[in-house]
Design a protein around this motif. Structure first.
Motif, PDB file in Angstrom:
ATOM      1  N   PRO A  85      32.941  32.800  41.102  1.00 10.47           N
ATOM      2  CA  PRO A  85      32.281  31.901  40.155  1.00 10.47           C
ATOM      3  C   PRO A  85      30.756  31.993  40.221  1.00 10.47           C
ATOM      4  O   PRO A  85      30.186  32.385  41.243  1.00 10.47           O
ATOM      5  CB  PRO A  85      32.749  30.506  40.592  1.00 10.47           C
ATOM      6  CG  PRO A  85      33.983  30.738  41.391  1.00 10.47           C
ATOM      7  CD  PRO A  85      33.771  32.070  42.058  1.00 10.47           C
ATOM      8  N   LYS A  86      30.138  31.585  39.141  1.00 12.07           N
ATOM      9  CA  LYS A  86      28.688  31.582  39.027  1.00 12.07           C
ATOM     10  C   LYS A  86      28.069  30.783  40.183  1.00 12.07           C
ATOM     11  O   LYS A  86      28.551  29.716  40.543  1.00 12.07           O
ATOM     12  CB  LYS A  86      28.281  30.962  37.689  1.00 12.07           C
ATOM     13  CG  LYS A  86      26.810  30.989  37.411  1.00 12.07           C
ATOM     14  CD  LYS A  86      26.520  30.446  36.033  1.00 12.07           C
ATOM     15  CE  LYS A  86      25.036  30.486  35.739  1.00 12.07           C
ATOM     16  NZ  LYS A  86      24.750  30.036  34.371  1.00 12.07           N
ATOM     17  N   GLY A  87      27.020  31.358  40.759  1.00 11.75           N
ATOM     18  CA  GLY A  87      26.301  30.697  41.838  1.00 11.75           C
ATOM     19  C   GLY A  87      26.873  30.948  43.214  1.00 11.75           C
ATOM     20  O   GLY A  87      26.303  30.517  44.217  1.00 11.75           O
ATOM     21  N   MET A 147      30.621  36.838  47.029  1.00 11.06           N
ATOM     22  CA  MET A 147      31.949  37.200  47.535  1.00 11.06           C
ATOM     23  C   MET A 147      32.122  36.660  48.955  1.00 11.06           C
ATOM     24  O   MET A 147      33.199  36.186  49.309  1.00 11.06           O
ATOM     25  CB  MET A 147      32.149  38.711  47.494  1.00 11.06           C
ATOM     26  CG  MET A 147      32.277  39.221  46.080  1.00 11.06           C
ATOM     27  SD  MET A 147      32.779  40.948  45.820  1.00 11.06           S
ATOM     28  CE  MET A 147      32.355  41.826  47.265  1.00 11.06           C
ATOM     29  N   LEU A 148      31.066  36.697  49.747  1.00  9.75           N
ATOM     30  CA  LEU A 148      31.170  36.165  51.102  1.00  9.75           C
ATOM     31  C   LEU A 148      31.418  34.660  51.067  1.00  9.75           C
ATOM     32  O   LEU A 148      32.198  34.138  51.870  1.00  9.75           O
ATOM     33  CB  LEU A 148      29.914  36.488  51.911  1.00  9.75           C
ATOM     34  CG  LEU A 148      29.981  36.153  53.398  1.00  9.75           C
ATOM     35  CD1 LEU A 148      31.135  36.870  54.086  1.00  9.75           C
ATOM     36  CD2 LEU A 148      28.662  36.486  54.087  1.00  9.75           C
ATOM     37  N   PRO A 159      28.384  48.527  49.932  1.00 12.62           N
ATOM     38  CA  PRO A 159      27.106  47.960  50.340  1.00 12.62           C
ATOM     39  C   PRO A 159      27.228  46.470  50.682  1.00 12.62           C
ATOM     40  O   PRO A 159      27.853  45.702  49.946  1.00 12.62           O
ATOM     41  CB  PRO A 159      26.210  48.150  49.114  1.00 12.62           C
ATOM     42  CG  PRO A 159      26.879  49.222  48.317  1.00 12.62           C
ATOM     43  CD  PRO A 159      28.346  49.086  48.591  1.00 12.62           C
ATOM     44  N   THR A 160      26.665  46.074  51.792  1.00 12.41           N
ATOM     45  CA  THR A 160      26.711  44.685  52.235  1.00 12.41           C
ATOM     46  C   THR A 160      26.170  43.743  51.170  1.00 12.41           C
ATOM     47  O   THR A 160      26.677  42.636  50.986  1.00 12.41           O
ATOM     48  CB  THR A 160      25.897  44.527  53.533  1.00 12.41           C
ATOM     49  OG1 THR A 160      26.408  45.441  54.498  1.00 12.41           O
ATOM     50  CG2 THR A 160      25.996  43.122  54.087  1.00 12.41           C
ATOM     51  N   GLU A 185      25.304  38.953  47.104  1.00 11.46           N
ATOM     52  CA  GLU A 185      24.701  38.662  45.799  1.00 11.46           C
ATOM     53  C   GLU A 185      25.411  37.497  45.115  1.00 11.46           C
ATOM     54  O   GLU A 185      26.635  37.447  45.035  1.00 11.46           O
ATOM     55  CB  GLU A 185      24.785  39.907  44.918  1.00 11.46           C
ATOM     56  CG  GLU A 185      24.232  39.724  43.531  1.00 11.46           C
ATOM     57  CD  GLU A 185      24.416  40.969  42.667  1.00 11.46           C
ATOM     58  OE1 GLU A 185      24.044  40.899  41.494  1.00 11.46           O
ATOM     59  OE2 GLU A 185      24.937  41.979  43.159  1.00 11.46           O
ATOM     60  N   LYS A 186      24.628  36.559  44.606  1.00 18.86           N
ATOM     61  CA  LYS A 186      25.184  35.414  43.884  1.00 18.86           C
ATOM     62  C   LYS A 186      25.473  35.843  42.441  1.00 18.86           C
ATOM     63  O   LYS A 186      24.666  36.510  41.805  1.00 18.86           O
ATOM     64  CB  LYS A 186      24.195  34.243  43.862  1.00 18.86           C
ATOM     65  CG  LYS A 186      23.776  33.761  45.237  1.00 18.86           C
ATOM     66  CD  LYS A 186      24.862  32.997  45.935  1.00 18.86           C
ATOM     67  CE  LYS A 186      24.346  32.435  47.258  1.00 18.86           C
ATOM     68  NZ  LYS A 186      25.373  31.812  48.055  1.00 18.86           N
ATOM     69  N   VAL A 187      26.628  35.477  41.946  1.00 24.58           N
ATOM     70  CA  VAL A 187      27.037  35.817  40.588  1.00 24.58           C
ATOM     71  C   VAL A 187      26.282  34.923  39.601  1.00 24.58           C
ATOM     72  O   VAL A 187      26.131  33.726  39.831  1.00 24.58           O
ATOM     73  CB  VAL A 187      28.564  35.653  40.429  1.00 24.58           C
ATOM     74  CG1 VAL A 187      28.999  35.750  38.986  1.00 24.58           C
ATOM     75  CG2 VAL A 187      29.281  36.686  41.290  1.00 24.58           C
TER      76      VAL A 187
END
Length: 154
Positions: free
Chosen positions: A36-38, A41-42, A81-82, A87-89
Protein backbone atom coordinates in the motif's frame (compact mmCIF):
# COMPACT_ATOMS: atom_id res chain seq x y z
CA UNK A 1 10.92 -6.35 -9.69
CA UNK A 2 7.57 -4.78 -10.39
CA UNK A 3 6.80 -1.43 -8.85
CA UNK A 4 3.22 -0.19 -8.88
CA UNK A 5 4.68 3.29 -9.39
CA UNK A 6 5.78 2.48 -12.96
CA UNK A 7 2.23 2.04 -14.28
CA UNK A 8 0.77 5.26 -12.93
CA UNK A 9 -1.28 6.90 -15.68
CA UNK A 10 -0.96 3.89 -17.97
CA UNK A 11 -4.36 2.25 -17.40
CA UNK A 12 -6.15 1.47 -20.65
CA UNK A 13 -9.15 3.65 -19.81
CA UNK A 14 -6.86 6.56 -18.85
CA UNK A 15 -4.91 6.38 -22.10
CA UNK A 16 -8.07 5.85 -24.15
CA UNK A 17 -9.71 8.88 -22.53
CA UNK A 18 -6.63 10.95 -23.43
CA UNK A 19 -6.72 9.69 -27.03
CA UNK A 20 -3.57 7.61 -26.59
CA UNK A 21 -3.27 4.02 -27.82
CA UNK A 22 -2.70 0.96 -25.67
CA UNK A 23 -2.44 0.80 -21.94
CA UNK A 24 -2.41 -1.66 -19.07
CA UNK A 25 -5.64 -3.68 -18.94
CA UNK A 26 -4.78 -5.73 -15.84
CA UNK A 27 -1.96 -6.05 -13.34
CA UNK A 28 -1.23 -9.54 -12.05
CA UNK A 29 0.85 -10.35 -9.02
CA UNK A 30 2.23 -13.91 -8.91
CA UNK A 31 3.12 -14.79 -5.30
CA UNK A 32 4.41 -11.25 -4.91
CA UNK A 33 4.28 -8.25 -2.63
CA UNK A 34 1.32 -5.86 -2.84
CA UNK A 35 2.41 -2.80 -0.94
CA UNK A 36 0.00 0.00 0.00
CA UNK A 37 0.87 3.64 -0.50
CA UNK A 38 3.26 4.99 2.12
CA UNK A 39 4.61 1.56 3.06
CA UNK A 40 7.62 -0.44 1.95
CA UNK A 41 7.98 -4.15 1.31
CA UNK A 42 9.95 -4.43 4.53
CA UNK A 43 7.06 -2.73 6.35
CA UNK A 44 4.76 -5.41 4.89
CA UNK A 45 7.04 -8.05 6.42
CA UNK A 46 6.69 -6.49 9.85
CA UNK A 47 10.22 -5.12 9.59
CA UNK A 48 11.76 -8.61 9.41
CA UNK A 49 13.96 -9.76 6.54
CA UNK A 50 12.98 -13.12 5.04
CA UNK A 51 15.72 -15.76 4.61
CA UNK A 52 15.83 -15.51 0.80
CA UNK A 53 16.77 -11.84 0.96
CA UNK A 54 20.10 -12.97 2.37
CA UNK A 55 22.76 -14.51 0.07
CA UNK A 56 22.88 -18.23 -0.78
CA UNK A 57 19.24 -19.08 -0.13
CA UNK A 58 18.48 -20.34 -3.65
CA UNK A 59 16.95 -23.58 -2.43
CA UNK A 60 13.72 -21.75 -1.68
CA UNK A 61 13.22 -21.06 -5.38
CA UNK A 62 12.26 -23.65 -8.00
CA UNK A 63 12.28 -26.44 -5.40
CA UNK A 64 9.68 -28.45 -7.33
CA UNK A 65 11.62 -28.61 -10.60
CA UNK A 66 14.14 -31.13 -11.85
CA UNK A 67 17.69 -30.51 -10.67
CA UNK A 68 18.80 -29.47 -14.17
CA UNK A 69 15.90 -27.04 -14.65
CA UNK A 70 16.41 -25.68 -11.14
CA UNK A 71 20.10 -24.99 -11.71
CA UNK A 72 19.38 -23.33 -15.07
CA UNK A 73 16.76 -21.07 -13.47
CA UNK A 74 18.94 -20.26 -10.45
CA UNK A 75 21.82 -19.33 -12.76
CA UNK A 76 19.60 -16.58 -14.22
CA UNK A 77 18.75 -15.04 -10.83
CA UNK A 78 20.10 -11.59 -10.09
CA UNK A 79 20.47 -10.03 -6.68
CA UNK A 80 17.54 -8.07 -5.31
CA UNK A 81 18.66 -4.54 -4.43
CA UNK A 82 18.04 -3.79 -0.76
CA UNK A 83 16.55 -0.43 -1.70
CA UNK A 84 13.54 -2.15 -3.29
CA UNK A 85 12.54 -3.38 0.16
CA UNK A 86 12.99 0.03 1.76
CA UNK A 87 11.36 2.30 -0.85
CA UNK A 88 7.95 3.65 0.15
CA UNK A 89 5.23 3.10 -2.45
CA UNK A 90 3.67 6.27 -3.81
CA UNK A 91 0.86 4.86 -5.96
CA UNK A 92 -1.73 2.10 -5.62
CA UNK A 93 -2.39 1.04 -9.20
CA UNK A 94 -5.17 -1.39 -8.24
CA UNK A 95 -7.52 1.57 -7.77
CA UNK A 96 -7.09 2.56 -11.43
CA UNK A 97 -6.94 -0.77 -13.21
CA UNK A 98 -8.17 -4.33 -12.76
CA UNK A 99 -5.79 -6.39 -10.65
CA UNK A 100 -5.40 -10.06 -9.79
CA UNK A 101 -3.30 -12.01 -7.33
CA UNK A 102 -2.11 -15.47 -8.36
CA UNK A 103 -1.25 -17.77 -5.47
CA UNK A 104 1.51 -20.31 -5.98
CA UNK A 105 0.57 -23.23 -3.74
CA UNK A 106 4.10 -24.49 -3.19
CA UNK A 107 5.85 -21.14 -2.80
CA UNK A 108 8.43 -21.53 -0.03
CA UNK A 109 9.88 -18.02 -0.19
CA UNK A 110 6.85 -15.98 0.80
CA UNK A 111 4.68 -17.49 3.54
CA UNK A 112 1.02 -18.06 2.66
CA UNK A 113 -0.14 -15.73 5.44
CA UNK A 114 1.67 -12.83 3.77
CA UNK A 115 0.32 -13.72 0.32
CA UNK A 116 -3.22 -13.79 1.70
CA UNK A 117 -2.74 -10.30 3.18
CA UNK A 118 -1.38 -9.05 -0.16
CA UNK A 119 -4.35 -10.46 -2.08
CA UNK A 120 -6.74 -8.80 0.37
CA UNK A 121 -5.03 -5.45 -0.24
CA UNK A 122 -6.15 -5.80 -3.87
CA UNK A 123 -9.65 -6.66 -2.76
CA UNK A 124 -9.65 -10.03 -4.53
CA UNK A 125 -8.13 -13.21 -3.19
CA UNK A 126 -8.13 -14.71 -6.41
CA UNK A 127 5.29 -20.70 -11.92
CA UNK A 128 7.66 -22.08 -13.73
CA UNK A 129 6.92 -25.66 -12.69
CA UNK A 130 3.26 -25.44 -13.77
CA UNK A 131 3.25 -23.33 -16.95
CA UNK A 132 -0.20 -24.56 -18.07
CA UNK A 133 -1.82 -23.30 -14.87
CA UNK A 134 0.00 -19.95 -15.12
CA UNK A 135 -1.15 -19.67 -18.74
CA UNK A 136 -4.75 -20.31 -17.70
CA UNK A 137 -4.49 -17.57 -15.07
CA UNK A 138 -2.95 -15.15 -17.57
CA UNK A 139 -5.70 -15.89 -20.11
CA UNK A 140 -8.31 -15.28 -17.41
CA UNK A 141 -6.55 -12.04 -16.45
CA UNK A 142 -6.53 -10.92 -20.10
CA UNK A 143 -10.23 -11.75 -20.53
CA UNK A 144 -11.24 -10.06 -17.26
CA UNK A 145 -8.96 -7.10 -17.87
CA UNK A 146 -10.44 -6.52 -21.31
CA UNK A 147 -14.00 -6.81 -20.00
CA UNK A 148 -13.40 -4.47 -17.07
CA UNK A 149 -11.57 -1.98 -19.30
CA UNK A 150 -14.35 -1.95 -21.88
CA UNK A 151 -12.26 -3.54 -24.64
CA UNK A 152 -14.35 -5.69 -26.99
CA UNK A 153 -12.47 -8.05 -29.29
CA UNK A 154 -14.23 -10.03 -32.03
Amino acid sequence: MFSANVVEGLAYYQRSKAGSPGGVIMVMWMAAFVTPKGQSMLDMLGGNWLPWVLPKQETLFYHDMTSEAQQAAIAKLKGQPTQTFLEKVGYECWHDMPSMYLFCDKDQALPLAFREVFAKVLGNPAFLSVPDQVMEALELALKEGRAQSGIHVD
